[in-house]
Design a protein around this motif. Structure first.
Motif, PDB file in Angstrom:
ATOM      1  N   ILE A  35       0.846  -1.210   0.000  1.00 36.37           N
ATOM      2  CA  ILE A  35       0.000   0.000   0.000  1.00 36.37           C
ATOM      3  C   ILE A  35       0.874   1.250   0.000  1.00 36.37           C
ATOM      4  O   ILE A  35       0.603   2.208  -0.723  1.00 36.37           O
ATOM      5  N   ALA A  36       1.943   1.226   0.799  1.00 30.32           N
ATOM      6  CA  ALA A  36       2.852   2.379   0.856  1.00 30.32           C
ATOM      7  C   ALA A  36       3.485   2.632  -0.513  1.00 30.32           C
ATOM      8  O   ALA A  36       3.577   3.774  -0.968  1.00 30.32           O
ATOM      9  N   GLU A  44       2.270   1.682  -3.483  1.00 32.03           N
ATOM     10  CA  GLU A  44       1.228   2.171  -4.397  1.00 32.03           C
ATOM     11  C   GLU A  44       0.905   3.630  -4.119  1.00 32.03           C
ATOM     12  O   GLU A  44       0.743   4.421  -5.037  1.00 32.03           O
ATOM     13  N   THR A  45       0.822   3.983  -2.832  1.00 28.53           N
ATOM     14  CA  THR A  45       0.525   5.373  -2.455  1.00 28.53           C
ATOM     15  C   THR A  45       1.630   6.304  -2.952  1.00 28.53           C
ATOM     16  O   THR A  45       1.355   7.388  -3.463  1.00 28.53           O
ATOM     17  N   GLU A  46       2.872   5.840  -2.817  1.00 29.23           N
ATOM     18  CA  GLU A  46       4.004   6.642  -3.293  1.00 29.23           C
ATOM     19  C   GLU A  46       3.918   6.841  -4.806  1.00 29.23           C
ATOM     20  O   GLU A  46       4.135   7.948  -5.308  1.00 29.23           O
ATOM     21  N   GLN A  47       3.562   5.770  -5.547  1.00 31.08           N
ATOM     22  CA  GLN A  47       3.440   5.876  -7.001  1.00 31.08           C
ATOM     23  C   GLN A  47       2.330   6.851  -7.379  1.00 31.08           C
ATOM     24  O   GLN A  47       2.504   7.700  -8.258  1.00 31.08           O
ATOM     25  N   ILE A  48       1.175   6.736  -6.675  1.00 32.48           N
ATOM     26  CA  ILE A  48       0.055   7.643  -6.950  1.00 32.48           C
ATOM     27  C   ILE A  48       0.473   9.077  -6.666  1.00 32.48           C
ATOM     28  O   ILE A  48       0.206   9.993  -7.456  1.00 32.48           O
ATOM     29  N   GLY A  49       1.171   9.274  -5.537  1.00 26.88           N
ATOM     30  CA  GLY A  49       1.651  10.619  -5.184  1.00 26.88           C
ATOM     31  C   GLY A  49       2.595  11.171  -6.245  1.00 26.88           C
ATOM     32  O   GLY A  49       2.506  12.342  -6.620  1.00 26.88           O
TER      33      GLY A  49
END
Length: 191
Positions: free
Chosen positions: A112-113, A115-120
């Motif tokens: 999740i971290a 994926e969140t970093e990629q989205i960010g």
């Protein structure tokens, strides 16, 4: 013979009680103590098995007519031993399963971290592109504004010239009319 058997029985009872108590404590211990406790329980289980073997040998030496009662007791001790080993494995498996579940949760959290970093990262890139577009649009607006200012000045200059030309035409027309009237007046006076 039976007194030896009863002595082994007492030792077996004490040992199995200790093992049961330790098995119950295993899940709550910190990792380093847990390892030591597991080794201790394994050693005591081996001792209990050896006691059962000694008891078995004692039962074989008992005359057949008296052996039945001791054989029944041996069966129940062996069942108890089997239950202890099963409980011990179950507690070890519980700990392993808990570790695996924690590990899976950690992996899921890490995923999740990431994926969140990629989205960010994507959002930052999009915002950067949008910022560039907005800056280009502002520059075009400034250029358009500057061009409108120039056009406005040119139109104002043209209007001024048109007004000047009309005034000039009116003045010339007045001069022409005055000249014609003066000429007509002189010509009428001469006649």
């Amino acid at each position: 013979m039976s007194s030896d058997f009863e002595g082994y029985e007492q030792d077996f009872a004490v040992l199995t009680a200790e093992i049961t108590s330790k098995i119950a404590r295993v899940p709550r211990l910190p990792p380093d103590e847990k390892k030591q406790m597991v080794a201790n329980v394994e050693k005591q289980l081996e001792e209990a098995k050896e006691l059962l073997e000694q008891m078995d040998l004692e039962v074989r030496d008992i005359p057949p007519q008296s052996r039945g009662m001791y054989s029944n007791r041996m069966r129940s001790y062996k069942q108890e031993m089997g239950k202890l080993e099963t409980d011990f494995r179950a507690h070890l498996l519980d700990n392993t399963e808990r570790l695996e579940r924690s590990s899976r949760r950690l992996e899921a959290g890490y995923q999740i971290a990431v994926e969140t970093e990629q989205i960010g990262q994507e959002m930052l890139e999009n915002l950067s592109h949008d910022r560039e577009k907005i800056q280009r649009a502002r520059e075009r607006l400034r250029e358009t504004d500057a061009n409108l200012g120039k056009s406005s000045r040119v139109l104002t200059g043209m209007l001024r010239r048109i007004i000047q030309n009309r005034i000039l035409v009116v003045v010339l027309a007045i001069i022409l009319v005055v000249t014609i009237l003066t000429a007509v007046t002189f010509s009428v006076r001469r006649h």
